[in-house]
Enzyme design. Sequence first.
Site: not given
Length: 408
Positions: A130, A163-165, A168
């Site tokens: 991220d 960005w990770d979430f 996901g």
Amino acid sequence: MYKLLSDLSIIEVSSFVASPTIGLYCGQMGAEVIRVDHKVGGLDYDRYLLTSEGRSLSWENLNRGKKSVALDLQSGEGRELLVELARTTGQVVTNLPEKSFLSHTAMSEGRDDLVSVRIMGWHDGRQAMDFTVNAASGYPLMCGPEDWDPATAPPVNQVLPAWDFITGAYGAFALLAALRHRDTTGEGSEVRIPLGDVAIGTMANSGAMAEMLYRGGDRERLGNAIWGAFGRDFRSKDGVRFMVAALTPKQWSGLIEAFGVEQEIAALESELGVRFADGDTPRFANRHRLFELFQHAADGFDWTELSQRMAKAGTTFEKYRTMHEAANDPVLVANNPLFGPSPANPSGFEYPATRSFANMPEKPVGDPAPAPYLGQHSEEILAERLGLSSGSIAKLVDAGIVRLSDKE
């Protein structure tokens, strides 16, 4: 937890944030999510912060409601068991490299309708996380005080791995889209989602990329101001900091009413030859004069009175809180139906846990489920999915190929 996906089982081979979030969201909608880890735990199993019992609170929350299988994934036999679980189940989420034992080709051998969703770093195979893709996106160099020198000012990283979430959430959507396609055509799908593409693509979707190309340069830093509209942090007479935003006519007129600045706004409009009620452009172009005017008005109100005035006028505002204050706020947490009672967490620590973000008033929603202990469901899944006998499983446990629950 809703039961919309109760007929769906997913094998998840994940670590860190983006990939486990896919399983978390699907699980909150009723899917059976079977997380398979190396027998000593995945790369994120002991991710900071750890409780005094050595349990990761990050892992515990990203893996709520899932089942856990622990295998020796460094051994050929353990890897074969995982691939067979993937084939038998038919749906896989992972962030392992494509060029590994868990490639789509390996999993789909003899199972043409298999659907796999793979979280990657960059589209060309480079590693990423991220905070590195965020550096590439340009956003950290748009943050910071307005008066910083562009030539020497440092970047400002965001704390949330956004960005990770986002990846996901997009991964959960892409998985369900591929399953919908399979239902219609009978075809399997290999879905690859590069974290970097999510960041750069989101920047493009927001219009920011087109803006930079059109203007031929970078946007200036704005501090805490909202780009292209009226909004910023202010401070009340008694020192409470709060954020306001006025993007609609109602929000703007309500803000004027709450702050009691009708005459001052009219005088400034006359001086500048503009009408602030005409929209975002005149308000943003003259933001510094407006910020000064509203802050001067805020200096005359304690927070309690001003917040009541803003609420009555229908404005959009919120007081700044520390995260610890937010976690203890009755409106945000204690009285919010998003949160349910604490399940029996592996950490032994009791605290509110989230239900699905989506609220379906006509459907019953259950209480949040706990995260599993590592290996808690190894015997159950191997017996149900692969038809292994208790004796066969016992031999695998004795050989160190399979691990049972690490509760003790």
